[in-house]
Structure formats: C-alpha cells, structure tokens
Design an enzyme around this catalytic site. Structure first.
Site, mmCIF file in Angstrom:
data_model
loop_
_atom_site.group_PDB
_atom_site.id
_atom_site.type_symbol
_atom_site.label_atom_id
_atom_site.label_comp_id
_atom_site.label_asym_id
_atom_site.label_seq_id
_atom_site.Cartn_x
_atom_site.Cartn_y
_atom_site.Cartn_z
ATOM 1 N N HIS A 79 -4.820 -0.281 -7.099
ATOM 2 C CA HIS A 79 -4.299 -1.583 -6.709
ATOM 3 C C HIS A 79 -3.171 -1.367 -5.711
ATOM 4 O O HIS A 79 -2.752 -0.237 -5.442
ATOM 5 C CB HIS A 79 -3.819 -2.369 -7.928
ATOM 6 N N ASP B 230 -3.410 -4.895 0.364
ATOM 7 C CA ASP B 230 -4.587 -5.764 0.318
ATOM 8 C C ASP B 230 -4.760 -6.567 1.600
ATOM 9 O O ASP B 230 -5.819 -6.548 2.232
ATOM 10 C CB ASP B 230 -4.472 -6.742 -0.858
#
Length: 394
Positions: free
Chosen positions: A139, A169
């Site tokens: 992540h 991201d």
C-alpha cells in the site's frame, strides 16, 4: 468533442490508482468501460457514505464519472470470450492485478495483441512486472517507506509521519499510467503499433527524492530529518497560531524572507537568512511570535504581501469556501444517474483545455449497471444474456 474522443479503454482496475487514471481519461473524452467482478466487491467503490436514495457510494459516483461498467466473471471461458470480442474495438487496456494473473486468465498482452495488434496494454502494480518483489502486496505507506523518502521525512522526535494522502497511488500510479498511455497512443498514431506499459508505484517514488536524491547519488551523503531546506532544517515549516490553527511558511528566497520578517516585525532576522546556522534557536523565536495572533489576524497582516505564507485550511474551508478553488472550478456539480436531477459536488479535473474543456456529463453508475446494454450492442440476444446471468457469468 473531447480531447481524447475516439480512445476506447477497457478498465480492469479496482481501488484507487487505476480508477482515477481512467477517470482522468474519461473526463477528457475517452470512452471507458470498467469490468468488475459480480461476486468480489471493490472496497473503494463500496466504501461509505452512500448518496441518499441511491445505491451509489460517493466514491463510485466520483471514480465512475463519465464511464460505463459491466459485470464479468473472468474465471469463466464465456466471459473471456466476451473480453476478446471487446478487444477488437476497445484497443487500450488498464489492469491492476498482480503480475501473472491476467496471463492465467488468458487476457495477457501477448494473447490479446494477436487479436488486435494496435493494442495498448497498461499494467499498474506496486512493484512492477520484474524484480524479486514483483509479487509482493503493498500500500501507499509501504512504497513511501521502501523508496527511502520517509527516512528523512517527519520529525527527529517522532520519526516518519502519516499524510493521509495517497501519494504513490495518485501521484505516481494514476498519473504515470495516464502519461504512459498517452505516450503509447502518440507512438501508435505515428507507427500503427501498440505496446505494453509497465507502471510501478514504487518506481515512481524514486524521483520524488528530487534534489536530495541527486545530491546523495553525487556525494554519498544522506539527508536527515530536520536538516535540509525543505524538511524542517530551515524556517520553511508549519507554525501554530494563537487559536491553535497553523500557517505554512515557504519564504525561501531572500525577497520573500525579507518581506516575511518585516510582516512579523522581526527585521533583525533578515540577515540571518531562511536557513541560519542556529536553526532551532531562530525557529523558536518565530514560533513564539506567530503564537501571539490568530490565524485570521496573521492572514490580514500577510494579505497583499509577497511572502509565500498560506493558512492550513480544513476541508470545508478548502473545498467549499476557498475562492481560488471556486475560480479554478476544482469542485463541480454533477448529476447523479437515475435521479430526478439530483446533483452532488465532486472534485473536478485539474486539466484545463481551451478548445475542448472537460465535460462532466454524469456521475458514476452502480457497478455492473451497463452489462446488458453493452452485450446487446455486441449482438448478444436476450436468451443468450439470460443464460449468461443464469450461469453467473454476468
């Protein structure tokens, strides 16, 4: 007509990076068809809150804007056949599975380019398609940590700090995918050839070291927390005000530093520069001075001055009240599908084009909404569609 009218994209991505990349492309006119699993949920698309009187989450209404979406069970051969038919027309693919998953499904680039040699195929993953970590889960926090960026971010007293921003991201995954796809489209327009694009969120964080990375690679000297110009080792920092709000002070250049010192009535600090030898001592003086007034009082003093000082706004102040955000149309009203003209506020596109501005036609539909419509357009009969539904393929 949008800037990307004519581009047709099959989107197999979930979560945030891929869906935001295809949202940017859809806002610019590309035709995006998102393919989702009928049984496996998308934790971002299904994340509350939900819009009143609808089956839509705020996230899906935003990330699904200007897109169509269908359900397909990709573990079924009939679903794979549907994708292969779509590839004849949709010649750009975005996928976000771990390396090897699309190959096991029979939907990898080498297989699909035999159907359409002009295919542009973008794989977006955490660590890329090669290397010892290619299959690792990750992540945002993991990519930031392993890239080295967090080793000199934060405070000496606390270590690394969380930002609540999906830097890897969106700042890497989404944007680099868009850049890669548009670069490949330009190459295809010139040569007629498609190609494979390998985007890794981890890779894109390496240039985030910027000047510190260039310096280290040249000298071997590592940067440390609160010792560089931009990480707390100068007056460039956040400062608390009397009412427990915060100011950002970016007065790096001499002219800005001079104006800042004059505004806070500490002219004696001008010659010490924004990065003095006794940083902690000077910073303490500034901290104490800025604690003497409220945020609004200071902003009145700084108004119209060239100082590079701005308030730390909360979300309401920024997204609802801020005049600059309004002027730039960065929050827009978009119609909620299947409602009597219900509109919701959404974050807009940061790309401003004079000849073909972004069009926000409708917010996102519930996942799977266009399944039957797309299959009918492909030539499937009512009977065939009912069989696909019965067999849990759609």
């Amino acid at each position: 007509m949008g800037a990307l009218t004519g581009l047709k994209i099959l989107d197999f991505s979930t979560l945030l990076p891929g869906p935001y990349a295809t949202l940017m492309l859809a806002d610019l006119g590309a035709e995006v068809l998102k393919i989702s699993s009928p049984t496996k949920g998308d934790i971002v698309a299904n994340y509350p809150p939900f819009i009143e009187d609808s089956r839509l989450s705020a996230n899906q209404a935003w990330l699904g804007r200007n897109k169509k979406n269908i359900f397909l069970n990709l573990k079924s051969e009939k679903a794979i056949d549907i994708v292969k038919k779509l590839i004849e027309e949709y010649d750009i693919v975005v996928e976000q599975f771990r390396p090897g998953v699309m190959k096991r499904l029979g939907l990898d680039y080498e297989t699909l380019k035999k159907i359409n040699p002009r295919l542009i195929y973008c794989s977006l993953t955490g660590y890329g398609q090669t290397g010892p970590m290619k299959n690792n889960a990750g992540h945002d926090i993991n990519y930031l940590a392993r890239s080295g960026n967090m080793s000199y971010s934060g405070r000496k007293s606390t270590g690394p700090v969380l930002t609540n921003m999906q830097i890897a991201d969106i700042g890497v995954g989404s944007l680099h995918s868009v850049v890669g796809i548009l670069a490949a489209v330009n190459y295809r327009n010139t040569t007629g050839k498609g190609q494979y694009i390998d985007v890794a969120m981890f890779d894109g964080l390496i240039p985030f070291h910027a000047m510190e990375g260039a310096s280290f690679l040249a000298t071997g000297v590592e940067s440390k927390r609160e010792e560089t110009r931009l990480n707390g080792g100068s007056m460039y920092d956040f400062y608390e005000t009397k009412d427990n709000r915060y100011l950002s002070v970016g007065s790096l250049e001499p002219k800005f530093w001079k104006n800042f010192c004059e505004c806070i009535d500490l002219q004696n600090l001008i010659e010490k520069t924004v990065m003095p030898e006794n940083v902690s001592e000077i910073k303490e003086i500034i901290k104490n001075r800025l604690k003497e007034k409220t945020l609004n009082e200071w902003m009145d003093i700084f108004k119209g001055k060239d100082v590079c000082v701005e308030p730390v706004l909360n979300m309401r102040e920024a997204l609802i009240e801020d005049e600059q955000i309004k002027a730039r149309e960065m929050v827009v009203e978009v119609k909620v599908p299947n409602t009597d003209n219900l509109k919701i506020k959404q974050m807009g596109s940061p790309i401003k084009l004079s000849e073909c501005p972004v069009n926000y036609s409708e917010g996102g539909y519930p996942l799977g909404y266009h399944t039957k419509e797309v299959l009918v357009e492909m030539g499937y009969t009512e009977k065939e569609i009912n069989e696909l539904f019965k067999d849990e393929i759609i």
